[in-house]
Write a protein that holds these residues in place. Structure first.
Motif, PDB file in Angstrom:
ATOM      1  N   ASP A  86     -25.201  40.564 -11.088  1.00 11.60           N
ATOM      2  CA  ASP A  86     -25.581  39.340 -10.404  1.00 11.60           C
ATOM      3  C   ASP A  86     -24.280  38.643 -10.054  1.00 11.60           C
ATOM      4  O   ASP A  86     -23.245  38.903 -10.685  1.00 11.60           O
ATOM      5  CB  ASP A  86     -26.398  38.426 -11.326  1.00 11.60           C
ATOM      6  N   ALA A  87     -24.320  37.736  -9.104  1.00 17.86           N
ATOM      7  CA  ALA A  87     -23.094  37.050  -8.712  1.00 17.86           C
ATOM      8  C   ALA A  87     -23.361  35.589  -8.412  1.00 17.86           C
ATOM      9  O   ALA A  87     -24.471  35.214  -8.041  1.00 17.86           O
ATOM     10  CB  ALA A  87     -22.484  37.723  -7.493  1.00 17.86           C
ATOM     11  N   PHE A  88     -22.318  34.787  -8.606  1.00 23.30           N
ATOM     12  CA  PHE A  88     -22.321  33.397  -8.155  1.00 23.30           C
ATOM     13  C   PHE A  88     -21.659  33.400  -6.789  1.00 23.30           C
ATOM     14  O   PHE A  88     -20.492  33.759  -6.661  1.00 23.30           O
ATOM     15  CB  PHE A  88     -21.533  32.494  -9.106  1.00 23.30           C
ATOM     16  N   ILE A  89     -22.410  33.024  -5.773  1.00 21.69           N
ATOM     17  CA  ILE A  89     -21.879  32.984  -4.410  1.00 21.69           C
ATOM     18  C   ILE A  89     -21.530  31.530  -4.123  1.00 21.69           C
ATOM     19  O   ILE A  89     -22.366  30.650  -4.257  1.00 21.69           O
ATOM     20  CB  ILE A  89     -22.907  33.534  -3.409  1.00 21.69           C
TER      21      ILE A  89
ATOM     22  N   LEU B 111     -25.607  43.440  -6.091  1.00 21.01           N
ATOM     23  CA  LEU B 111     -26.369  44.089  -7.156  1.00 21.01           C
ATOM     24  C   LEU B 111     -26.395  45.606  -6.934  1.00 21.01           C
ATOM     25  O   LEU B 111     -26.167  46.380  -7.864  1.00 21.01           O
ATOM     26  CB  LEU B 111     -27.783  43.517  -7.222  1.00 21.01           C
ATOM     27  N   GLU B 112     -26.650  46.029  -5.684  1.00 21.32           N
ATOM     28  CA  GLU B 112     -26.689  47.460  -5.378  1.00 21.32           C
ATOM     29  C   GLU B 112     -25.338  48.143  -5.603  1.00 21.32           C
ATOM     30  O   GLU B 112     -25.258  49.235  -6.144  1.00 21.32           O
ATOM     31  CB  GLU B 112     -27.117  47.682  -3.923  1.00 21.32           C
TER      32      GLU B 112
ATOM     33  N   LEU C   4     -26.143  39.020   0.456  1.00 17.63           N
ATOM     34  CA  LEU C   4     -24.978  39.258  -0.387  1.00 17.63           C
ATOM     35  C   LEU C   4     -25.372  39.507  -1.834  1.00 17.63           C
ATOM     36  O   LEU C   4     -24.837  40.416  -2.484  1.00 17.63           O
ATOM     37  CB  LEU C   4     -23.993  38.090  -0.283  1.00 17.63           C
ATOM     38  N   ALA C   5     -26.329  38.758  -2.340  1.00 14.17           N
ATOM     39  CA  ALA C   5     -26.807  38.974  -3.714  1.00 14.17           C
ATOM     40  C   ALA C   5     -27.380  40.383  -3.865  1.00 14.17           C
ATOM     41  O   ALA C   5     -27.088  41.086  -4.838  1.00 14.17           O
ATOM     42  CB  ALA C   5     -27.846  37.916  -4.088  1.00 14.17           C
TER      43      ALA C   5
END
Length: 144
Positions: A70-73, A64-65, A59-60
């Motif tokens: 960036d993400a907080f999952i 990003l793609e 998922l990260a």
């Protein structure tokens, strides 16, 4: 037990597509982030698991793609499946794993030029998301 959408037809060999997807809401929680492809179809951001990736690694990478962020999952919402036919007519089983997430820092330009980020109002997401199990995950995210 997993939630299942679509109808399985006996004696048909379905290609299994395992993917991890993010449910990302705006601050008011009245819109959800989606990706629109070149055909005009809407999906939750995310995608297929590669090699030995964990759900969070997949998922990260996908976020990003597709978004450049960036993400907080965070919370795992659950898993659901959908039987369907691909655009080229192949029988497929989408096995989706869904997580709540939030975008963090912008790191790069999205890699996939044919994907547009779109915030959809929750009430329109049901009609516009191409896969029912993606909307199922949005509802789980809204209602907890």
């Amino acid at each position: 037990m997993k939630k299942v959408f679509g109808k399985k037809i006996n004696r048909i060999d379905y290609e299994i597509r395992k993917g991890v997807y993010a449910v990302i809401f705006n601050s008011k929680k009245d819109k959800v982030l989606t990706v629109q492809n070149e055909k005009g179809h809407y999906f939750l951001p995310g995608g297929g698991i590669e090699d030995d990736e964990s759900h969070t690694q997949c998922l990260a990478r996908e976020l990003l793609e597709e978004t450049g962020y960036d993400a907080f999952i965070s919370t795992y919402l659950g898993s659901a499946m959908r039987y369907f036919y691909s655009a080229d007519g192949k029988p497929c089983l989408s096995q989706g794993y869904f997580y709540l997430a939030k975008l963090s820092k912008k790191k790069q330009k999205p890699i996939e030029d044919d994907h547009l980020l779109k915030w959809l109002e929750i009430n329109f997401a049901k009609q516009l998301l191409i896969h029912e199990h993606h909307y199922w995950a949005v509802e789980k995210g809204v209602h907890g």
